[in-house]
Design an enzyme around this catalytic site. Structure first.
Site, PDB file in Angstrom:
ATOM      1  N   GLN A 179      24.297 162.558  58.308  1.00 16.24           N
ATOM      2  CA  GLN A 179      23.997 162.433  56.872  1.00 16.24           C
ATOM      3  C   GLN A 179      24.892 163.353  56.029  1.00 16.24           C
ATOM      4  O   GLN A 179      26.051 163.522  56.370  1.00 16.24           O
ATOM      5  CB  GLN A 179      22.500 162.686  56.603  1.00 16.24           C
ATOM      6  CG  GLN A 179      21.590 161.631  57.213  1.00 16.24           C
ATOM      7  CD  GLN A 179      21.367 161.781  58.700  1.00 16.24           C
ATOM      8  OE1 GLN A 179      21.005 162.844  59.182  1.00 16.24           O
ATOM      9  NE2 GLN A 179      21.577 160.728  59.459  1.00 16.24           N
ATOM     10  N   GLY A 206      25.441 156.779  61.442  1.00 14.35           N
ATOM     11  CA  GLY A 206      26.374 155.773  61.943  1.00 14.35           C
ATOM     12  C   GLY A 206      27.752 156.363  61.828  1.00 14.35           C
ATOM     13  O   GLY A 206      28.272 156.528  60.722  1.00 14.35           O
ATOM     14  N   HIS A 207      28.316 156.795  62.940  1.00 15.05           N
ATOM     15  CA  HIS A 207      29.616 157.460  62.931  1.00 15.05           C
ATOM     16  C   HIS A 207      30.644 156.559  63.609  1.00 15.05           C
ATOM     17  O   HIS A 207      30.516 156.252  64.794  1.00 15.05           O
ATOM     18  CB  HIS A 207      29.535 158.808  63.657  1.00 15.05           C
ATOM     19  CG  HIS A 207      28.579 159.769  63.012  1.00 15.05           C
ATOM     20  ND1 HIS A 207      28.227 160.959  63.567  1.00 15.05           N
ATOM     21  CD2 HIS A 207      27.903 159.707  61.840  1.00 15.05           C
ATOM     22  CE1 HIS A 207      27.380 161.593  62.772  1.00 15.05           C
ATOM     23  NE2 HIS A 207      27.154 160.840  61.720  1.00 15.05           N
ATOM     24  N   LYS A 257      32.639 161.855  59.107  1.00 16.91           N
ATOM     25  CA  LYS A 257      32.339 162.973  60.027  1.00 16.91           C
ATOM     26  C   LYS A 257      32.702 162.614  61.464  1.00 16.91           C
ATOM     27  O   LYS A 257      33.206 163.440  62.208  1.00 16.91           O
ATOM     28  CB  LYS A 257      30.841 163.338  59.950  1.00 16.91           C
ATOM     29  CG  LYS A 257      30.396 163.798  58.586  1.00 16.91           C
ATOM     30  CD  LYS A 257      28.901 164.065  58.542  1.00 16.91           C
ATOM     31  CE  LYS A 257      28.063 162.826  58.643  1.00 16.91           C
ATOM     32  NZ  LYS A 257      28.180 161.890  57.510  1.00 16.91           N
ATOM     33  N   ASP A 291      28.399 159.367  55.390  1.00 15.56           N
ATOM     34  CA  ASP A 291      29.497 158.412  55.607  1.00 15.56           C
ATOM     35  C   ASP A 291      30.842 158.905  55.072  1.00 15.56           C
ATOM     36  O   ASP A 291      31.681 158.115  54.629  1.00 15.56           O
ATOM     37  CB  ASP A 291      29.158 157.039  54.980  1.00 15.56           C
ATOM     38  CG  ASP A 291      27.857 156.488  55.519  1.00 15.56           C
ATOM     39  OD1 ASP A 291      27.617 156.680  56.725  1.00 15.56           O
ATOM     40  OD2 ASP A 291      27.102 155.881  54.751  1.00 15.56           O
TER      41      ASP A 291
HETATM   42  P1  GDP Z   1      30.344 159.226  59.060  1.00  9.05           P
HETATM   43  O1  GDP Z   1      28.968 158.687  59.047  1.00  9.05           O
HETATM   44  O2  GDP Z   1      30.525 160.409  58.172  1.00  9.05           O
HETATM   45  O3  GDP Z   1      30.882 159.475  60.444  1.00  9.05           O
HETATM   46  O4  GDP Z   1      31.280 158.091  58.418  1.00  9.05           O
HETATM   47  P2  GDP Z   1      31.230 156.527  58.765  1.00  9.05           P
HETATM   48  O5  GDP Z   1      31.823 156.317  60.099  1.00  9.05           O
HETATM   49  O6  GDP Z   1      29.865 155.972  58.517  1.00  9.05           O
HETATM   50  O7  GDP Z   1      32.147 155.948  57.607  1.00  9.05           O
HETATM   51  C1  GDP Z   1      33.457 156.354  57.463  1.00  9.05           C
HETATM   52  C2  GDP Z   1      34.363 155.128  57.663  1.00  9.05           C
HETATM   53  O8  GDP Z   1      35.649 155.434  57.187  1.00  9.05           O
HETATM   54  C3  GDP Z   1      34.557 154.721  59.111  1.00  9.05           C
HETATM   55  O9  GDP Z   1      34.695 153.335  59.166  1.00  9.05           O
HETATM   56  C4  GDP Z   1      35.843 155.425  59.526  1.00  9.05           C
HETATM   57  O10 GDP Z   1      36.543 154.743  60.565  1.00  9.05           O
HETATM   58  C5  GDP Z   1      36.616 155.348  58.239  1.00  9.05           C
HETATM   59  N1  GDP Z   1      37.540 156.470  57.995  1.00  9.05           N
HETATM   60  C6  GDP Z   1      37.392 157.790  58.289  1.00  9.05           C
HETATM   61  N2  GDP Z   1      38.417 158.505  57.784  1.00  9.05           N
HETATM   62  C7  GDP Z   1      39.231 157.618  57.155  1.00  9.05           C
HETATM   63  C8  GDP Z   1      40.430 157.746  56.394  1.00  9.05           C
HETATM   64  O11 GDP Z   1      40.974 158.829  56.197  1.00  9.05           O
HETATM   65  N3  GDP Z   1      40.960 156.580  55.888  1.00  9.05           N
HETATM   66  C9  GDP Z   1      40.384 155.356  56.066  1.00  9.05           C
HETATM   67  N4  GDP Z   1      40.960 154.283  55.524  1.00  9.05           N
HETATM   68  N5  GDP Z   1      39.239 155.215  56.763  1.00  9.05           N
HETATM   69  C10 GDP Z   1      38.675 156.323  57.285  1.00  9.05           C
HETATM   70  P1  IMO Z   2      25.719 159.258  58.478  1.00  9.98           P
HETATM   71  O1  IMO Z   2      25.489 160.310  59.524  1.00  9.98           O
HETATM   72  C1  IMO Z   2      24.368 157.468  54.724  1.00  9.98           C
HETATM   73  C2  IMO Z   2      20.040 157.528  53.951  1.00  9.98           C
HETATM   74  C3  IMO Z   2      19.295 156.198  53.962  1.00  9.98           C
HETATM   75  C4  IMO Z   2      18.214 156.495  52.938  1.00  9.98           C
HETATM   76  C5  IMO Z   2      17.880 157.974  53.225  1.00  9.98           C
HETATM   77  C6  IMO Z   2      16.665 158.179  54.106  1.00  9.98           C
HETATM   78  O2  IMO Z   2      26.305 157.994  58.994  1.00  9.98           O
HETATM   79  O3  IMO Z   2      26.440 159.829  57.305  1.00  9.98           O
HETATM   80  P2  IMO Z   2      16.236 157.868  56.712  1.00  9.98           P
HETATM   81  O4  IMO Z   2      16.288 156.645  57.581  1.00  9.98           O
HETATM   82  O5  IMO Z   2      17.156 158.955  57.144  1.00  9.98           O
HETATM   83  O6  IMO Z   2      14.836 158.356  56.491  1.00  9.98           O
HETATM   84  O7  IMO Z   2      16.757 157.356  55.263  1.00  9.98           O
HETATM   85  O8  IMO Z   2      19.027 158.512  53.854  1.00  9.98           O
HETATM   86  N1  IMO Z   2      20.823 157.804  55.187  1.00  9.98           N
HETATM   87  C7  IMO Z   2      22.156 157.747  55.259  1.00  9.98           C
HETATM   88  N2  IMO Z   2      23.084 157.386  54.336  1.00  9.98           N
HETATM   89  N3  IMO Z   2      24.768 157.893  55.931  1.00  9.98           N
HETATM   90  C8  IMO Z   2      23.858 158.286  56.867  1.00  9.98           C
HETATM   91  O9  IMO Z   2      24.216 158.851  58.036  1.00  9.98           O
HETATM   92  C9  IMO Z   2      22.470 158.184  56.562  1.00  9.98           C
HETATM   93  N4  IMO Z   2      21.342 158.457  57.228  1.00  9.98           N
HETATM   94  C10 IMO Z   2      20.333 158.230  56.368  1.00  9.98           C
HETATM   95  O10 IMO Z   2      20.142 155.140  53.550  1.00  9.98           O
HETATM   96  O11 IMO Z   2      18.734 156.423  51.640  1.00  9.98           O
HETATM   97 MG    MG Z   3      27.954 156.916  58.684  1.00 10.59          MG
END
Ligand code: GDP
Ligand code: IMO
Ligand code: MG
Length: 427
Positions: A223, A40-41, A16, A13
């Site tokens: 991840q 979850g991106h 990415k 999170d």
């Molecule tokens: P990922 O799993 O690595 O793709 O990240 P997630 O999407 O799960 O979580 C990142 C969150 O931060 C998302 O809601 C993005 O829209 C948000 N985000 C990404 N870059 C920035 C940033 O530079 N500033 C802010 N405020 N939000 C950001």
């Molecule tokens: P993105 O790509 C954050 C965590 C789960 C749990 C562990 C194992 O959005 O960064 P799993 O279902 O993969 O066997 O769970 O990994 N986990 C994540 N945490 N971001 C993710 O993906 C994750 N994908 C799995 O919460 O602790």
């Molecule tokens: Mg994510």
């Protein structure tokens, strides 16, 4: 032959999806190489927000071919609901390619994920419940079902039988659940075969030819480094290799082809699920990071655990991934703190430790050693260049760069594509 890997440097999170989408307009292929719909991106394009789980974030860039590599685990029901959702919003998904060697998350893998977590009780991993671990376990146990198996009913039936033989014993005798019928699973899986067929390809050949033709290929990790099955905080990890090497095995591209490895690094730290997290905050600062940063999981809706930036982890990510660059995200979230603590080392049994301890017992009771950096109060979301940032924000970035061991080449100051400061070009 520019091949870039973009991966999470912490516990996932990090942003990415946004970073991949940003580069998507300039690359020819975006490839997921591991994980599945546990990811979850979130991608924000203009006033539109997209939540992607299984599909590569490059799917939102019209010129780019999205690829699901052999190292990914694919839940066909999730795949089609994600594709339909995008099609309804006018996104063309017809270029998607899926490796015939990718493994399928079957309904019984999802069941096993949920029952084993329940059985673990307070020792649970806190998985996303999407069947990821059991599907990779079947792959390693050589009883997995691959995409290509959907095109031979007899082989598929034999494989499902082999997989369910032991699982049904376990489900009925240990977990007190009903047995799963082979025929029912085979029928459900065959139901996807025709719809899936146009996407199935020899992605290894496609990607290697693309690299030979000087196309730009971006490998998008799911991840993060500390969730890696080998290099993460085992057993509180996911069941694949998000680290850089995973891009080679998960896409069938040799390490000599990789030209750049970009670590996505949040300006503070978050984690979802169980496991150690030295800089975790349980006070109002943690609450504020969660609120301001919108730190709630895109996949499971769980609140993310929040804490200060941890430079020990960033250094570790540089080392195990051979990072060439960092993309620092969410700097804007830190606006408003007068002082910002940054963890520069750990204290373990009274000793200062600079690097991530390899012993899990040490890591479990590592206490963060903080240095405090002065904060800033100016709005930075409109900053377009490094010099637009207030001095203290510049110093915060420079300090993180020095501690983390690789140059910070881009900075996120908001969720949108254009809310990014580019320092060194990635391409
Ligand atoms: P990922 O799993 O690595 O793709 O990240 P997630 O999407 O799960 O979580 C990142 C969150 O931060 C998302 O809601 C993005 O829209 C948000 N985000 C990404 N870059 C920035 C940033 O530079 N500033 C802010 N405020 N939000 C950001
Ligand atoms: P993105 O790509 C954050 C965590 C789960 C749990 C562990 C194992 O959005 O960064 P799993 O279902 O993969 O066997 O769970 O990994 N986990 C994540 N945490 N971001 C993710 O993906 C994750 N994908 C799995 O919460 O602790
Ligand atoms: Mg994510």
């Amino acid at each position: 032959m520019p091949a870039l890997v973009l991966l999470g440097a912490q516990w996932g999170d990090e942003g990415k999806g946004k970073a991949t989408d940003l580069l998507g307009g300039s690359v020819d292929y975006v490839v997921r190489y591991q994980g599945g719909n546990n990811a979850g991106h979130t991608v924000v394009v203009g006033d539109q927000k997209y939540a992607l789980h299984l599909l590569p974030s490059g799917i939102l860039s019209p010129g780019c071919t999205p690829v699901i590599g052999n190292g990914v685990v694919v839940d066909p029901s999730v795949l089609f609901s994600e594709l339909n959702g995008l099609n309804e919003r006018g996104v063309d998904t017809s270029k998607l390619l899926i490796s015939g060697n990718a493994h399928i998350i079957t309904p019984y893998n999802v069941t096993v994920d949920k029952v084993t977590e329940r059985f673990l009780g307070k020792r649970k991993i806190g998985t996303t419940g999407r069947g990821i671990g059991p599907t990779y376990a079947d792959k390693i146990n050589r009883v997995g079902i691959r995409v290509q198996d959907l095109y031979d009913e007899s082989i598929l039936t034999q494989k499902v039988e082999a997989a369910l033989d032991v699982k049904n014993q376990m489900l009925t005798k240990l977990y007190n659940r009903r047995a799963i019928a082979v025929d029912q699973v085979v029928e459900e899986l065959l139901g996807y075969a025709e719809k899936l067929a146009p996407y199935v390809a020899d992605t290894v050949l496609v990607l290697n030819r693309a690299l030979d033709d000087d196309k730009v290929v971006l490998f998008e990790g799911g991840q993060g480094t500390l969730l890696d099955i080998d290099h993460g905080t085992y057993p509180f990890v996911t069941s694949s290799n998000p680290t850089a090497g995973g891009a080679c095995t998960g896409a069938g591209v040799g390490p000599t082809k990789i030209s750049r490895v970009i670590g996505i690094l949040k300006a503070y730290t978050t984690r979802v699920g169980s496991g150690p997290f030295p800089t975790e905050l349980f006070d109002e600062d943690g609450e504020a990071l969660r609120r301001i940063g919108g730190e709630r999981g895109v996949t499971t809706g769980r609140d993310r655990r929040c804490g200060w930036f941890d430079a020990v982890i960033a250094r570790y990510a540089t080392r195990v991934n051979g990072l060439t660059d960092f993309f620092l995200t969410k700097l804007d979230v830190l606006t408003g703190w007068e002082q910002i603590p940054v963890c520069v080392a750990y204290e373990i049994d009274g000793k200062r430790v600079e690097e991530l301890p390899y012993s899990q017992s040490d890591f479990h009771h590592a206490k963060p050693v903080y240095e405090t950096l002065p904060g800033w109060s100016e709005d930075i979301t409109k900053a377009k260049s490094f010099s637009d940032l207030p001095k203290n924000a510049q110093n915060y970035v420079k300090a993180l760069e020095e501690m983390s061991g690789a140059p910070i080449s881009a900075i996120g100051v908001g969720p949108g594509r254009d809310e990014t400061i580019e320092i060194n070009s990635f391409l």
